[in-house]
Scaffold this motif. Structure first.
Motif, PDB file in Angstrom:
ATOM      1  N   ALA A 177      37.672  46.977  50.600  1.00  0.00           N
ATOM      2  CA  ALA A 177      37.773  48.009  49.563  1.00  0.00           C
ATOM      3  C   ALA A 177      38.883  47.724  48.570  1.00  0.00           C
ATOM      4  CB  ALA A 177      37.999  49.378  50.212  1.00  0.00           C
ATOM      5  N   GLN A 178      39.716  46.719  48.870  1.00  0.00           N
ATOM      6  CA  GLN A 178      40.824  46.368  47.991  1.00  0.00           C
ATOM      7  C   GLN A 178      40.486  45.122  47.175  1.00  0.00           C
ATOM      8  OE1 GLN A 178      44.137  45.954  50.709  1.00  0.00           O
ATOM      9  NE2 GLN A 178      44.344  48.160  51.004  1.00  0.00           N
ATOM     10  N   ILE A 179      41.050  45.032  45.993  1.00  0.00           N
ATOM     11  CA  ILE A 179      40.860  43.861  45.141  1.00  0.00           C
ATOM     12  C   ILE A 179      41.555  42.664  45.787  1.00  0.00           C
ATOM     13  CG2 ILE A 179      41.318  42.867  42.859  1.00  0.00           C
ATOM     14  CD1 ILE A 179      41.321  45.749  41.781  1.00  0.00           C
ATOM     15  N   ALA A 180      40.914  41.509  45.757  1.00  0.00           N
ATOM     16  CA  ALA A 180      41.483  40.312  46.374  1.00  0.00           C
ATOM     17  C   ALA A 180      42.792  39.904  45.692  1.00  0.00           C
ATOM     18  CB  ALA A 180      40.485  39.169  46.291  1.00  0.00           C
ATOM     19  N   ASP A 181      43.712  39.383  46.480  1.00  0.00           N
ATOM     20  CA  ASP A 181      44.999  38.940  45.931  1.00  0.00           C
ATOM     21  C   ASP A 181      44.811  37.914  44.823  1.00  0.00           C
ATOM     22  OD1 ASP A 181      46.265  40.586  47.701  1.00  0.00           O
ATOM     23  OD2 ASP A 181      46.916  39.004  49.065  1.00  0.00           O
ATOM     24  N   SER A 182      43.829  37.032  44.986  1.00  0.00           N
ATOM     25  CA  SER A 182      43.599  35.983  43.990  1.00  0.00           C
ATOM     26  C   SER A 182      43.286  36.568  42.617  1.00  0.00           C
ATOM     27  CB  SER A 182      42.449  35.078  44.443  1.00  0.00           C
ATOM     28  OG  SER A 182      41.262  35.841  44.651  1.00  0.00           O
ATOM     29  N   GLU A 183      42.697  37.746  42.600  1.00  0.00           N
ATOM     30  CA  GLU A 183      42.389  38.410  41.336  1.00  0.00           C
ATOM     31  C   GLU A 183      43.603  39.144  40.770  1.00  0.00           C
ATOM     32  OE1 GLU A 183      39.194  41.713  39.590  1.00  0.00           O
ATOM     33  OE2 GLU A 183      38.853  40.780  41.552  1.00  0.00           O
ATOM     34  N   LYS A 184      44.499  39.574  41.626  1.00  0.00           N
ATOM     35  CA  LYS A 184      45.666  40.335  41.189  1.00  0.00           C
ATOM     36  C   LYS A 184      46.776  39.447  40.640  1.00  0.00           C
ATOM     37  CE  LYS A 184      45.051  43.942  44.729  1.00  0.00           C
ATOM     38  NZ  LYS A 184      45.634  44.539  45.941  1.00  0.00           N
ATOM     39  N   ILE A 185      46.866  38.233  41.141  1.00  0.00           N
ATOM     40  CA  ILE A 185      48.033  37.388  40.849  1.00  0.00           C
ATOM     41  C   ILE A 185      48.298  37.230  39.359  1.00  0.00           C
ATOM     42  CG2 ILE A 185      48.822  34.982  40.944  1.00  0.00           C
ATOM     43  CD1 ILE A 185      47.820  34.886  43.828  1.00  0.00           C
ATOM     44  N   SER A 186      47.249  37.013  38.586  1.00  0.00           N
ATOM     45  CA  SER A 186      47.451  36.759  37.154  1.00  0.00           C
ATOM     46  C   SER A 186      48.004  37.982  36.420  1.00  0.00           C
ATOM     47  CB  SER A 186      46.136  36.322  36.512  1.00  0.00           C
ATOM     48  OG  SER A 186      45.163  37.354  36.596  1.00  0.00           O
ATOM     49  N   HIS A 187      47.932  39.155  37.029  1.00  0.00           N
ATOM     50  CA  HIS A 187      48.425  40.379  36.401  1.00  0.00           C
ATOM     51  C   HIS A 187      49.840  40.738  36.872  1.00  0.00           C
ATOM     52  CE1 HIS A 187      44.447  41.192  34.769  1.00  0.00           C
ATOM     53  NE2 HIS A 187      43.946  41.005  35.972  1.00  0.00           N
ATOM     54  N   CYS A 188      50.418  39.919  37.740  1.00  0.00           N
ATOM     55  CA  CYS A 188      51.714  40.237  38.334  1.00  0.00           C
ATOM     56  C   CYS A 188      52.823  39.383  37.741  1.00  0.00           C
ATOM     57  CB  CYS A 188      51.666  40.034  39.851  1.00  0.00           C
ATOM     58  SG  CYS A 188      50.520  41.162  40.674  1.00  0.00           S
TER      59      CYS A 188
END
Length: 231
Positions: A177-188
């Motif tokens: 149910a959570q967005i994958a870390d690989s997708e979040k990294i570019s926004h961090c």
């Protein structure tokens, strides 16, 4: 005031990271703790949950049974319904607490620890997350490590094979149910990798903290916003 979002999936260790930052003087507001407070009897969130999910999610003492509520949300595909009740109220309370801290300490670093910073926007419960934070930190670890940590945290020592299997399914459902870390990294702005030793984890926090302090100090100057953007 510098507003920092600290996020990470189930079992990533973001609470441990938050504790290290807190030891260093950072003001940490835990989204889960705020949510638990707002779910207490007498609160509007409590009433809304009962209206939507019924009294089956209550413990014998009249408080919300979080395991029963999670089972209803994840097992019955009603997570979005629950989030639309809880997220706006939790965000509003976080903002209120941040304003109080800022009024007392203009150079403060205020960190919101939340697993769902990105997910809340995707769900439509809290749009435009980026406006809420000046910096974002992601705590990450391999999924198998996350699941193992979750099992170690919630299972009793004498758990049966069936209990372990059910809890592992629950962990996998929460991760899905959570967005994958690989997708979040570019926004961090920062990524903390948490599959090594406690010393390595503290070293990573030790590198990030001075940068946050520099940005916070710059943001409180007369040309604060412009100065902070240059750092």
């Amino acid at each position: 005031m510098l507003r920092v979002g600290l996020t990470g999936g189930l079992g990533s260790g973001k609470s441990t990271v938050a504790s290290i930052f807190r030891e260093c003087g950072v003001h940490v507001i835990e989204a889960d703790a705020v949510g638990r407070e707002l779910m207490q009897p007498g609160q509007s969130v409590y009433r809304e949950i009962l209206e939507h999910f019924g009294h089956d999610v209550l413990s014998t003492d009249g408080t919300i049974d979080r395991r029963a509520l999670a089972k209803a949300a994840f097992g019955e595909a009603r997570l979005d319904e629950l989030n639309r009740i809880v997220h706006p109220a939790v965000i509003a309370e976080q903002e209120r607490r941040m304003r109080i801290i800022a009024s007392r300490e203009p150079e403060a670093i205020v960190m919101i620890e939340s697993a769902l910073i990105f997910e809340a926007e995707r769900m439509g419960t809290v749009p435009e997350w980026r406006r809420r934070f000046d910096r974002i930190i992601l705590v990450t670890a391999p999924d198998e490590v996350k699941v193992a940590r979750y099992l170690a945290r919630v299972l009793p020592a004498d758990a049966s094979i069936e209990q372990r299997a059910e809890t592992e399914r629950d962990a996998q459902a929460r991760l899905a149910a959570q967005i994958a870390d690989s997708e979040k990294i570019s926004h961090c702005d920062y990524v903390i990798e948490n599959s090594g030793s406690p010393e390595h984890l503290r070293a990573q926090v030790g590198k990030i903290l001075p940068q946050l302090q520099a940005v916070s100090k710059a943001a409180s100057a007369p040309d604060g916003l412009q100065a902070a953007r240059r750092i």
